[in-house]
Motif scaffolding. Structure first.
Motif, PDB file in Angstrom:
ATOM      1  N   VAL A 181      27.750  17.493  86.173  1.00 21.11           N
ATOM      2  CA  VAL A 181      27.205  18.529  87.122  1.00 21.11           C
ATOM      3  C   VAL A 181      27.397  20.059  86.263  1.00 21.11           C
ATOM      4  N   VAL A 182      28.844  20.137  85.642  1.00 21.51           N
ATOM      5  CA  VAL A 182      29.136  21.291  85.287  1.00 21.51           C
ATOM      6  C   VAL A 182      28.118  21.375  83.865  1.00 21.51           C
ATOM      7  N   TRP A 183      28.231  20.071  82.909  1.00 18.46           N
ATOM      8  CA  TRP A 183      27.276  20.246  81.818  1.00 18.46           C
ATOM      9  C   TRP A 183      25.859  20.682  82.342  1.00 18.46           C
ATOM     10  N   LEU A 184      25.166  20.159  83.336  1.00 17.57           N
ATOM     11  CA  LEU A 184      23.921  20.703  83.698  1.00 17.57           C
ATOM     12  C   LEU A 184      23.640  22.018  84.140  1.00 17.57           C
ATOM     13  N   GLY A 185      24.766  22.345  84.935  1.00 18.02           N
ATOM     14  CA  GLY A 185      24.772  23.779  85.472  1.00 18.02           C
ATOM     15  C   GLY A 185      24.798  24.732  84.516  1.00 18.02           C
ATOM     16  N   GLN A 186      25.415  24.427  83.333  1.00 20.09           N
ATOM     17  CA  GLN A 186      25.524  25.406  82.239  1.00 20.09           C
ATOM     18  C   GLN A 186      24.193  25.832  81.546  1.00 20.09           C
ATOM     19  N   ARG A 187      23.314  24.716  81.757  1.00 21.92           N
ATOM     20  CA  ARG A 187      22.168  24.918  81.239  1.00 21.92           C
ATOM     21  C   ARG A 187      20.802  25.384  81.935  1.00 21.92           C
ATOM     22  N   GLN A 188      21.033  25.653  83.021  1.00 23.11           N
ATOM     23  CA  GLN A 188      20.276  26.182  84.397  1.00 23.11           C
ATOM     24  C   GLN A 188      19.912  27.591  83.876  1.00 23.11           C
ATOM     25  N   ARG A 189      18.621  27.919  84.087  1.00 23.61           N
ATOM     26  CA  ARG A 189      18.141  29.356  83.789  1.00 23.61           C
ATOM     27  C   ARG A 189      18.840  30.468  84.582  1.00 23.61           C
ATOM     28  N   VAL A 190      19.520  31.444  84.153  1.00 27.30           N
ATOM     29  CA  VAL A 190      20.175  32.570  84.824  1.00 27.30           C
ATOM     30  C   VAL A 190      19.555  34.007  84.051  1.00 27.30           C
ATOM     31  N   HIS A 191      18.909  34.775  84.755  1.00 24.92           N
ATOM     32  CA  HIS A 191      18.299  35.931  84.372  1.00 24.92           C
ATOM     33  C   HIS A 191      19.048  37.062  84.525  1.00 24.92           C
ATOM     34  N   VAL A 247      34.140  21.405  78.713  1.00 28.30           N
ATOM     35  CA  VAL A 247      33.774  20.346  79.995  1.00 28.30           C
ATOM     36  C   VAL A 247      34.799  18.954  79.520  1.00 28.30           C
ATOM     37  N   LEU A 248      35.261  18.988  78.484  1.00 26.37           N
ATOM     38  CA  LEU A 248      36.134  17.847  78.062  1.00 26.37           C
ATOM     39  C   LEU A 248      37.631  18.067  78.797  1.00 26.37           C
ATOM     40  N   GLN A 249      37.850  19.177  79.126  1.00 32.25           N
ATOM     41  CA  GLN A 249      39.279  19.577  79.561  1.00 32.25           C
ATOM     42  C   GLN A 249      39.647  18.749  80.736  1.00 32.25           C
ATOM     43  N   PRO A 250      39.275  18.281  81.598  1.00 31.99           N
ATOM     44  CA  PRO A 250      39.438  17.714  82.673  1.00 31.99           C
ATOM     45  C   PRO A 250      40.009  16.197  82.458  1.00 31.99           C
ATOM     46  N   PHE A 251      39.203  15.587  81.268  1.00 33.47           N
ATOM     47  CA  PHE A 251      39.343  14.280  80.941  1.00 33.47           C
ATOM     48  C   PHE A 251      40.585  14.131  80.137  1.00 33.47           C
ATOM     49  N   LEU A 252      40.715  15.262  79.453  1.00 33.29           N
ATOM     50  CA  LEU A 252      41.758  15.521  78.212  1.00 33.29           C
ATOM     51  C   LEU A 252      42.962  15.755  79.208  1.00 33.29           C
ATOM     52  N   SER A 253      43.264  16.222  80.198  1.00 35.87           N
ATOM     53  CA  SER A 253      44.320  16.466  81.064  1.00 35.87           C
ATOM     54  C   SER A 253      44.763  15.230  81.876  1.00 35.87           C
ATOM     55  N   ALA A 256      39.363   3.562  88.387  1.00 36.35           N
ATOM     56  CA  ALA A 256      37.901   3.551  88.133  1.00 36.35           C
ATOM     57  C   ALA A 256      37.296   4.857  88.933  1.00 36.35           C
ATOM     58  N   MET A 257      37.570   4.877  90.266  1.00 33.17           N
ATOM     59  CA  MET A 257      36.989   5.707  91.037  1.00 33.17           C
ATOM     60  C   MET A 257      37.137   7.110  90.632  1.00 33.17           C
ATOM     61  N   THR A 258      38.452   7.414  90.402  1.00 29.20           N
ATOM     62  CA  THR A 258      38.899   8.738  89.808  1.00 29.20           C
ATOM     63  C   THR A 258      38.048   9.209  88.739  1.00 29.20           C
ATOM     64  N   LEU A 259      37.908   8.495  87.658  1.00 31.33           N
ATOM     65  CA  LEU A 259      37.332   8.274  86.328  1.00 31.33           C
ATOM     66  C   LEU A 259      35.717   8.645  86.735  1.00 31.33           C
ATOM     67  N   ALA A 260      35.289   7.951  87.709  1.00 25.77           N
ATOM     68  CA  ALA A 260      34.083   8.162  88.188  1.00 25.77           C
ATOM     69  C   ALA A 260      33.341   9.447  88.627  1.00 25.77           C
ATOM     70  N   PHE A 261      34.396   9.858  89.664  1.00 26.83           N
ATOM     71  CA  PHE A 261      34.363  11.200  90.324  1.00 26.83           C
ATOM     72  C   PHE A 261      34.512  12.632  89.099  1.00 26.83           C
ATOM     73  N   ALA A 262      35.356  12.147  88.066  1.00 28.51           N
ATOM     74  CA  ALA A 262      35.677  13.098  87.032  1.00 28.51           C
ATOM     75  C   ALA A 262      34.480  13.236  86.175  1.00 28.51           C
ATOM     76  N   ALA A 263      33.662  12.064  85.754  1.00 24.87           N
ATOM     77  CA  ALA A 263      32.249  11.959  85.213  1.00 24.87           C
ATOM     78  C   ALA A 263      31.356  12.709  85.968  1.00 24.87           C
ATOM     79  N   ALA A 264      31.210  12.311  87.076  1.00 28.12           N
ATOM     80  CA  ALA A 264      30.082  13.133  87.859  1.00 28.12           C
ATOM     81  C   ALA A 264      30.348  14.753  87.797  1.00 28.12           C
ATOM     82  N   VAL A 265      31.450  15.151  88.005  1.00 19.89           N
ATOM     83  CA  VAL A 265      31.972  16.658  87.889  1.00 19.89           C
ATOM     84  C   VAL A 265      31.505  17.447  86.560  1.00 19.89           C
ATOM     85  N   LEU A 266      32.020  16.343  85.567  1.00 21.59           N
ATOM     86  CA  LEU A 266      31.634  16.789  83.975  1.00 21.59           C
ATOM     87  C   LEU A 266      30.090  16.913  84.006  1.00 21.59           C
TER      88      LEU A 266
END
Length: 303
Positions: free
Chosen positions: A293-303, A261-267, A281-291
């Motif tokens: 959402v990705v972090w939260l999505g990876q923790r959601q339940r998938v059966h 999940v750190l890859q976009p920031f490193l790029s 600052a706005m680009t950083l804000a969008f990137a943080a929001a995407v990160l």
């Protein structure tokens, strides 16, 4: 009676630490892919290597190295039933992702491309859920929708209220890479993942070598463009996978994969000094929001 848990084995702990650092090394190599691709191809105003040559050439170089590696480790030939999946994986990660990314970063900067491609882990999870027919929670699909909405909103904001063709290419590149990752992961159930990517590259050689020759540059280009091409050929397309897959095996997929999940920031951070791009600052804000959402999505339940 009191039951105490035994302490972790020192050897196991050392392997996990080594796996984590190998995973970080892999992510660092992959994070440089977008800036290096832009360095190799240049911009619309100052073109360097043709995007098609960068895509096909880097796969050809990595394919030749893969032949040597597979011969050295005496890897068994793929079974007949594996060839269709190998070809499909090649279409995604060897052809689709590099070519579409190369076309896109000629028209948008590497910072822009890093934010849009930041949804790649979540897109891979979505395709995996659909292909494997898994039952995902509403939270998972909500994160997927939010991630897509953030990326489209960011692209529209950067495009002064409208999407540009490069944004479509970036989203298509994400879909190609996600499909290739899912297909490659299924193949990895039967053989080491490193061998899978090597066989994918070898299978592509009859196409990538002639295509690289046909699309080779006909005019002189800057030395920096060849540096970018060498990097994406050796590290983005080959060595990075060795470090990444070895890290997943040693440190555990669940633990090590989180560093991606750190890859976009490193790029983005690499693009600022390498290419002289601006990070607002706005680009950083969008990137943080995407990160997030990705972090939260990876923790959601998938059966």
């Amino acid at each position: 009676m009191t039951i105490t848990a035994s302490p972790p084995s020192p050897a196991r702990t050392a392997a996990q630490v080594q796996g984590l650092w190998l995973g970080v090394a892999g992510v660092l190599m992959f994070a440089l892919s977008i800036p290096m691709t832009r360095l190799a191809g240049g911009t619309v105003d100052a073109p360097q290597l043709p995007p098609a040559f960068v895509a096909f050439g880097r796969a050809a170089v990595a394919g030749v190295l893969s032949v040597l590696y597979l011969a050295a480790c005496r890897a068994p030939w793929p079974q007949r039933r594996e060839w269709p999946a190998l070809a499909f994986t090649a279409c995604g990660v060897v052809l689709g992702w590099p070519l579409l990314l190369g076309l896109a970063v000629r028209r948008v900067d590497a910072v822009h491309a890093s934010v849009v491609s930041g949804v790649l882990p979540l897109a891979t999870a979505v395709l995996a859920a659909l292909v494997l027919r898994q039952r995902a929670s509403w939270g998972f699909w909500a994160c997927a929708g939010a991630g897509l909405g953030l990326v489209v909103g960011f692209a529209a904001w950067r495009g002064a209220g409208a999407l540009v063709a490069a944004d479509g290419w970036l989203l298509a590149a994400v879909v190609c890479a996600s499909a290739g990752y899912v297909s490659g992961a299924r193949l990895s159930a039967g053989r080491p993942a490193v061998q899978v990517i090597c066989w994918v590259l070898v299978l592509s050689l009859p196409l990538t070598v002639p295509a690289a020759v046909l699309t080779r540059p006909t005019a002189p280009v800057a030395a920096s463009a060849w540096v970018g091409f060498a990097y994406v050929s050796l590290f983005s397309m080959w060595i990075g996978f060795f470090a990444w897959y070895r890290g997943l095996a040693l440190g555990g997929t669940l633990r090590v994969s989180q560093v991606q999940v750190l890859q976009p920031f490193l790029s983005m951070l690499f693009a600022v000094p390498m290419l002289g791009e601006r990070l607002d600052a706005m680009t950083l804000a969008f990137a943080a929001a995407v990160l997030a959402v990705v972090w939260l999505g990876q923790r959601q339940r998938v059966h």
